[in-house]
Design an enzyme around this catalytic site. Structure first.
Site, PDB file in Angstrom:
ATOM      1  CG  ASP A  56      -1.275   4.821   4.097  1.00  0.00           C
ATOM      2  OD1 ASP A  56      -1.486   5.195   3.066  1.00  0.00           O
ATOM      3  OD2 ASP A  56      -2.321   5.123   4.993  1.00  0.00           O
ATOM      4  CG  HIS A  68      -1.876   1.064   1.265  1.00  0.00           C
ATOM      5  ND1 HIS A  68      -2.894   1.014   1.556  1.00  0.00           N
ATOM      6  CD2 HIS A  68      -1.660   2.457   1.138  1.00  0.00           C
ATOM      7  CE1 HIS A  68      -3.706   2.368   1.600  1.00  0.00           C
ATOM      8  NE2 HIS A  68      -2.868   3.216   1.390  1.00  0.00           N
ATOM      9  CG  HIS A 103      -4.755   2.080   5.788  1.00  0.00           C
ATOM     10  ND1 HIS A 103      -6.241   1.839   5.914  1.00  0.00           N
ATOM     11  CD2 HIS A 103      -4.735   2.839   4.595  1.00  0.00           C
ATOM     12  CE1 HIS A 103      -6.679   2.362   5.273  1.00  0.00           C
ATOM     13  NE2 HIS A 103      -5.996   3.178   4.245  1.00  0.00           N
ATOM     14  CG  HIS A 163      -0.634   7.034  -0.789  1.00  0.00           C
ATOM     15  ND1 HIS A 163      -2.010   7.300  -1.373  1.00  0.00           N
ATOM     16  CD2 HIS A 163      -0.879   6.279   0.167  1.00  0.00           C
ATOM     17  CE1 HIS A 163      -3.107   6.899  -0.894  1.00  0.00           C
ATOM     18  NE2 HIS A 163      -2.157   6.247   0.206  1.00  0.00           N
ATOM     19  CG  HIS A 223      -9.845   4.279   3.533  1.00  0.00           C
ATOM     20  ND1 HIS A 223      -8.643   4.715   3.615  1.00  0.00           N
ATOM     21  CD2 HIS A 223     -10.858   4.663   4.519  1.00  0.00           C
ATOM     22  CE1 HIS A 223      -8.775   5.752   4.707  1.00  0.00           C
ATOM     23  NE2 HIS A 223      -9.991   5.451   5.011  1.00  0.00           N
ATOM     24  CE  LYS A 275      -7.866   2.010  -0.871  1.00  0.00           C
ATOM     25  NZ  LYS A 275      -6.694   2.571  -0.223  1.00  0.00           N
TER      26      LYS A 275
HETATM   27  C1  NCD Z   1      -3.575   8.905   2.102  1.00  0.00           C
HETATM   28  C2  NCD Z   1      -3.155   9.792   1.260  1.00  0.00           C
HETATM   29  O1  NCD Z   1      -2.603  10.977   1.577  1.00  0.00           O
HETATM   30  O2  NCD Z   1      -3.379   9.694   0.023  1.00  0.00           O
HETATM   31  N1  NCD Z   1      -3.470   9.467   3.494  1.00  0.00           N
HETATM   32  C3  NCD Z   1      -3.466   8.763   4.920  1.00  0.00           C
HETATM   33  O3  NCD Z   1      -3.497   9.499   5.804  1.00  0.00           O
HETATM   34  N2  NCD Z   1      -3.028   7.630   4.898  1.00  0.00           N
HETATM   35  C4  NCD Z   1      -5.080   8.375   1.791  1.00  0.00           C
HETATM   36  C5  NCD Z   1      -5.249   7.213   2.653  1.00  0.00           C
HETATM   37  O4  NCD Z   1      -4.618   5.992   2.527  1.00  0.00           O
HETATM   38  O5  NCD Z   1      -6.220   7.114   3.420  1.00  0.00           O
HETATM   39 ZN    ZN Z   2      -3.200   5.120   1.833  1.00  0.00          ZN
END
Ligand code: NCD
Ligand code: ZN
Length: 378
Positions: A270, A36, A197, A38, A159, A122
């Site tokens: 995450d 996971h 998460h 970003h 999520h 997702k």
């Molecule tokens: C994530 C994001 O910033 O894209 N933020 C987070 O707090 N984890 C989004 C997510 O995974 O919920």
């Molecule tokens: Zn995330």
């Protein structure tokens, strides 16, 4: 059962060298993956891609760009931008995902899967987190896509928070399990599901006990921080993420799950970079950026739990098994240093600095060595 038992997979260099009495100083494990992640786009992508590629061979890439990655064509174009942002020589495979909306076309999803473009879809409940406005409100509308996914064995990444303003933010995960996830799972018993998460004991219990192909990812930071880190002695925006960190009893349940050896639990960092200006604000963005020091943090958590030998399962073996992929061929070596390992407080991007997650304690483990496929040096 040990993950290697009966798999016929040779262990790279076995578990550990034991030096200086009982202290484990070096640990070689298969190269990890991040289930996971970003990576964003543009300047932030340029800044963070190499941070993950340094230690991880693969990652499940979150699709919550603006606009989101909705179709096979979007995913394929985003994958090309990620590959172009990698430092020269990096051997990193982004595993793309599609952002599920009420208009997602089951045929496009099936095609994206058949062509190897996407590895998961997702599900964001609308409004649950950063860039989730196009998420799902009416779960009946996604049932045809879920049926297709169950048929082709494509994983739904979830999520797991309700967005109902009546529900306290600290209860949103537990309520989601009862109200949304369990009914969805019962309606789609063959669907592979990743509860992402996980932040609560209820989430841990759900993942451990649910029938079917259910797994849960756990982040690095949720193994380390509780809600006091965010709120006690001043508000600390760099610890704010979603789902928000809970009481310490929940953190301890996460550590127990991660270090248990149960293959249903594995790493999804995450890591969610936002530039400082967007974090340190009257309405700060959610997300902790952990890509750079995740393995140092994890080694410390597993060592403290007396479970270093289980870090390989958590970071490198259980995830591929859930996603139907082979573990990576290469390895990394973690070494315990005599003095704390130095990490930068921030990394720079053309959009501004991004603060690295501070675990609040000294880190002694560093990644000192690694190989990629079949022994080339990393
Ligand atoms: C994530 C994001 O910033 O894209 N933020 C987070 O707090 N984890 C989004 C997510 O995974 O919920
Ligand atoms: Zn995330």
């Amino acid at each position: 059962m040990h993950p290697f038992v009966g798999t016929g997979i040779p262990r790279p260099n076995s578990v550990a060298d034991r030096q200086s009495g009982m202290t484990m100083m070096k640990l070689t494990i298969r190269r990890p993956d991040d289930w996971h992640l970003h990576l964003r786009d543009g300047a932030i992508l340029q800044a963070v891609a190499g941070e993950t590629a340094r230690h991880f061979d693969r990652a499940i890439i979150m699709p919550n760009l603006v606009p989101p990655v909705r179709t096979a064509a979007d995913a394929s174009a985003y994958r090309d931008r990620i590959l172009a942002a990698l430092p020269a020589g990096a051997a990193f495979t982004p595993l793309m995902t599609l952002y599920l909306t009420e208009d997602t076309d089951p045929a496009d999803v099936a095609r994206a899967h058949a062509e190897g473009i996407v590895h998961a879809v997702k599900l964001y409940p609308a409004g649950a987190t950063t860039n989730s406005a196009s998420g799902v409100r009416d779960f009946d509308r996604i049932q045809p896509v879920l049926e297709t996914m169950a048929k082709i064995g494509l994983t739904l990444c979830v999520h797991g928070e309700v967005t109902d303003t009546e529900v306290d933010i600290f209860d949103r995960e537990a309520v989601f399990l009862d109200r949304v996830l369990e009914p969805l799972r019962q309606r789609n018993p063959e669907l592979p599901i990743t509860l992402e998460h996980v932040t609560t004991r209820e989430g841990v219990d759900y993942v451990r006990d649910a029938p079917g192909r259910v797994a849960g990812t756990i982040t690095t930071h949720h193994l380390i921080i509780n809600r006091n880190h965010i709120l006690a002695g001043g508000i600390r925006p760099h610890y704010y993420c979603l789902p928000v960190a809970k009481r310490d009893t929940h953190r301890r349940a996460l550590v127990d799950a991660a270090t248990s050896g149960n293959p249903r639990f594995f790493l999804g960092t995450d890591s969610a970079p936002h530039v400082d200006a967007l974090k340190e604000s009257g309405c700060g963005c959610a997300g902790c950026f952990t890509a750079t020091n995740t393995l140092s943090c994890l080694a410390q958590v597993f060592e403290a739990a007396g479970a270093l030998e289980r870090i390989e399962g958590f970071a490198s073996l259980h995830g591929p098994a859930h996603y139907g992929l082979a573990p990576n061929a290469g390895s990394i070596t973690l070494t315990r240093q005599e003095t704390p390992v130095a990490y930068p407080a921030k990394i720079d991007s053309k959009d501004g600095p991004i603060t690295l997650f501070d675990p609040g304690f000294d880190l002694f483990w560093s990644v000192t060595d690694g190989t990629h496929h079949h022994g080339e040096t990393a």
